[in-house]
Write a protein that holds these residues in place. Sequence first.
Motif, short mmCIF file in Angstrom:
data_model
loop_
_atom_site.label_atom_id
_atom_site.label_comp_id
_atom_site.label_asym_id
_atom_site.label_seq_id
_atom_site.Cartn_x
_atom_site.Cartn_y
_atom_site.Cartn_z
N ILE A 69 -54.75 81.81 -42.47
CA ILE A 69 -53.58 81.28 -41.77
C ILE A 69 -52.88 82.33 -40.91
CG2 ILE A 69 -51.73 81.68 -43.48
CD1 ILE A 69 -52.45 78.28 -42.02
N GLN A 70 -53.03 83.61 -41.23
CA GLN A 70 -52.28 84.62 -40.47
C GLN A 70 -53.16 85.82 -40.15
OE1 GLN A 70 -50.91 87.79 -42.03
NE2 GLN A 70 -52.49 87.28 -43.54
N THR A 71 -52.70 86.63 -39.20
CA THR A 71 -53.56 87.62 -38.55
C THR A 71 -53.70 88.94 -39.30
OG1 THR A 71 -51.65 88.45 -37.32
CG2 THR A 71 -52.98 86.74 -36.26
N ASN A 72 -52.77 89.26 -40.20
CA ASN A 72 -52.86 90.56 -40.87
C ASN A 72 -53.78 90.45 -42.08
OD1 ASN A 72 -52.36 93.28 -41.39
ND2 ASN A 72 -50.22 93.09 -40.79
N ASN A 73 -54.15 91.60 -42.64
CA ASN A 73 -55.09 91.58 -43.76
C ASN A 73 -54.36 91.57 -45.10
OD1 ASN A 73 -57.28 91.65 -45.38
ND2 ASN A 73 -58.15 93.56 -44.56
N ALA A 74 -54.38 90.43 -45.77
CA ALA A 74 -53.71 90.32 -47.07
C ALA A 74 -54.57 90.88 -48.19
CB ALA A 74 -53.36 88.86 -47.35
N ALA A 75 -55.88 91.04 -47.93
CA ALA A 75 -56.79 91.51 -48.99
C ALA A 75 -56.53 92.97 -49.35
CB ALA A 75 -58.24 91.33 -48.54
N THR A 76 -56.00 93.74 -48.40
CA THR A 76 -55.75 95.16 -48.67
C THR A 76 -54.32 95.41 -49.16
OG1 THR A 76 -55.10 95.50 -46.36
CG2 THR A 76 -57.41 95.92 -46.92
N MET A 77 -53.57 94.33 -49.35
CA MET A 77 -52.18 94.50 -49.84
C MET A 77 -52.19 94.78 -51.32
SD MET A 77 -50.28 91.34 -47.89
CE MET A 77 -48.62 91.63 -48.53
N ASP A 257 -61.14 92.58 -37.76
CA ASP A 257 -62.33 92.87 -38.58
C ASP A 257 -62.20 92.37 -40.02
OD1 ASP A 257 -60.33 94.55 -39.38
OD2 ASP A 257 -61.47 96.42 -39.13
N LYS A 258 -61.21 91.53 -40.30
CA LYS A 258 -60.98 91.15 -41.71
C LYS A 258 -61.75 89.89 -42.10
CE LYS A 258 -57.04 88.01 -41.25
NZ LYS A 258 -55.97 87.39 -41.98
N GLY A 259 -62.52 89.28 -41.20
CA GLY A 259 -63.16 88.01 -41.50
C GLY A 259 -62.51 86.93 -40.66
N ASP A 260 -62.94 85.70 -40.90
CA ASP A 260 -62.49 84.62 -40.02
C ASP A 260 -61.04 84.23 -40.28
OD1 ASP A 260 -62.97 82.82 -37.98
OD2 ASP A 260 -63.26 81.18 -39.42
N PHE A 261 -60.32 83.90 -39.23
CA PHE A 261 -58.99 83.32 -39.36
C PHE A 261 -58.67 82.51 -38.11
CE2 PHE A 261 -58.45 87.56 -37.54
CZ PHE A 261 -57.56 87.36 -36.48
N ARG A 262 -57.66 81.67 -38.20
CA ARG A 262 -57.35 80.78 -37.08
C ARG A 262 -56.87 81.57 -35.87
NH1 ARG A 262 -55.68 74.69 -38.36
NH2 ARG A 262 -56.73 74.51 -36.36
N GLY A 263 -57.52 81.32 -34.74
CA GLY A 263 -57.17 81.98 -33.49
C GLY A 263 -58.02 83.20 -33.20
N LYS A 264 -58.88 83.60 -34.17
CA LYS A 264 -59.61 84.86 -34.01
C LYS A 264 -60.51 84.90 -32.77
CE LYS A 264 -62.96 87.88 -36.20
NZ LYS A 264 -63.85 88.09 -37.35
N ASP A 265 -61.27 83.83 -32.54
CA ASP A 265 -62.19 83.83 -31.39
C ASP A 265 -61.43 84.02 -30.09
OD1 ASP A 265 -64.20 83.49 -33.17
OD2 ASP A 265 -64.41 81.32 -32.84
N ALA A 266 -60.32 83.29 -29.97
CA ALA A 266 -59.51 83.40 -28.75
C ALA A 266 -58.90 84.80 -28.65
CB ALA A 266 -58.42 82.34 -28.77
N LEU A 267 -58.48 85.35 -29.79
CA LEU A 267 -57.85 86.68 -29.77
C LEU A 267 -58.83 87.77 -29.37
CD1 LEU A 267 -55.49 86.35 -32.87
CD2 LEU A 267 -54.79 86.62 -30.48
#
Lengths: 370, 128
Positions: A69-77, A257-267
């Motif tokens: 849902i969002q652009t930052n990486n929550a996995a490294t939090m 580089d965190k994997g797929d998320f909404r808007g990634k291709d366009a970004l």
Amino acid sequence: MGQRTCLYDWHVAHGARMVDFGGWDMPVQYSTIIEEHTAVRTACGMFDVSHMGRLSFGGPDTLALIQKIQTNNAATMKDMQVRYGLVCNDQGGIRDDVLVYRWPYGFAMVVNASNREKIVGWIKETKGTLYVEMQDQTLTTCMIAVQGPKSAELVRGLTEADPSKLAYYYAAPTRYAGNNCVVSRTGYTGEDGFEFMVGAKFGVQLWEELLKRGAKPCGLGARDTLRLEAAMPLYGHELGEDIDPFQAGLGWAVKLDKGDFRGKDALLRRQKDATLPRRVGLELEGKRIAREGAKVRRLVPSPLAGRGVGGAQDVGTVTSGTFAPTLNKTIAMAYVQPSVSQPGTQCQVDIRGSETAAKVVPLPFYKRAK
Amino acid sequence: MIPKNLRYATTHEWASLDGDVCTVGITQFAVEQLTDVVYVELKPAGTKLKAGERFGEIESVKAVSDLYAPVEGELVAVNDAVVKDPGAVSGDPYTKGWMVKIKVAAGTKLDALLSPEQYEQQIATQGH
């Protein structure tokens, strides 16, 4: 009539001027904007920010959904960490800017008041078959921001977990007066500060205790001048569905580089697009304030050599402007063509029909001494 | 709160007539609504104004507002002190904070403007 926070009656009883903000009746000021602004820069102010949306997430697929849902990486939090991120549409435009909180047992997200329903819908749509339970706790809780250089001292011992021991952009689920409470070391003013979330029933009690400890009630007017000096973007002004995070200078919150998320291709495409307007800071001559929508122009030389100025060309638009009380300067944020975005570039701003000299300056306008 | 010896425009200017010269400023209510005045601009002496025409602007941190002439006439004086120090308007809007003097045609009266009671009624419905 808009929605009301649990502090609405307090604000009205204490002479606050109320305005509509994102569908909520909110205090714009109690005394004067400059007085409240100065309190936050020099001592401690507090804001009712209960209108902000508070969403809570649990279930086995929560991390996967937060990542999508969002652009930052929550996995490294780390647990208890807070991180800024953007919710983007599939064209890479910004649907909202959010804070993500990571708990040992799930996540929470704070979203803008005016975008809450849109984002809740967007999350439900994005969730698909993921197993996540989302709760919108906005109406059952209250949120108070305590901001300023004296805030750490002022909130010491206020909750069971001592807030003054929190690191910047960390949070603690704790208890206030025996009830569940979340405190984080976050804010929207450019100062050190804290944000408390408690049950709506305890909002007035917490507010009055903070008041007794010396926090000055501040309204949305000061919140706007403070965030502008700190060059923090405001949704609907610097951020919107047609603006991507790179244009906004928020590329640091996009982890491609965190994997797929909404808007990634366009970004991925938009990151390389050097033609899109950029967010810049402007310092203006004089005291007149460039308001949202004012045109930014650049004088262009005459095509005939040696004939001086040939005319003015529109190169951008102001998104927010104010008189900056701490800096005693007139400032604005604007989106301008990349060729004009370098600090030091001279330009003109059309303030209600008269051209005012301005120059591009580095952001933020104000940075606190650490 | 509202001086009884003045007349008022619905746009929150006050007017005071002395012979054929009308002194104009903005009201305490307007000042309180604006708060944090940062800038005042006034048209130069010599400007001819119709009633309701813009004679300047006042800007606060929050918003900018036009100032409107309550009467027709020629601007014969502007208060440079409020241009230099816009805070003077907020501090004392009815005396030190006057803005312009307008020379009106002989026999002009301020009857078309609101009485103090009427103005009080107007702001009671707008106030907070």
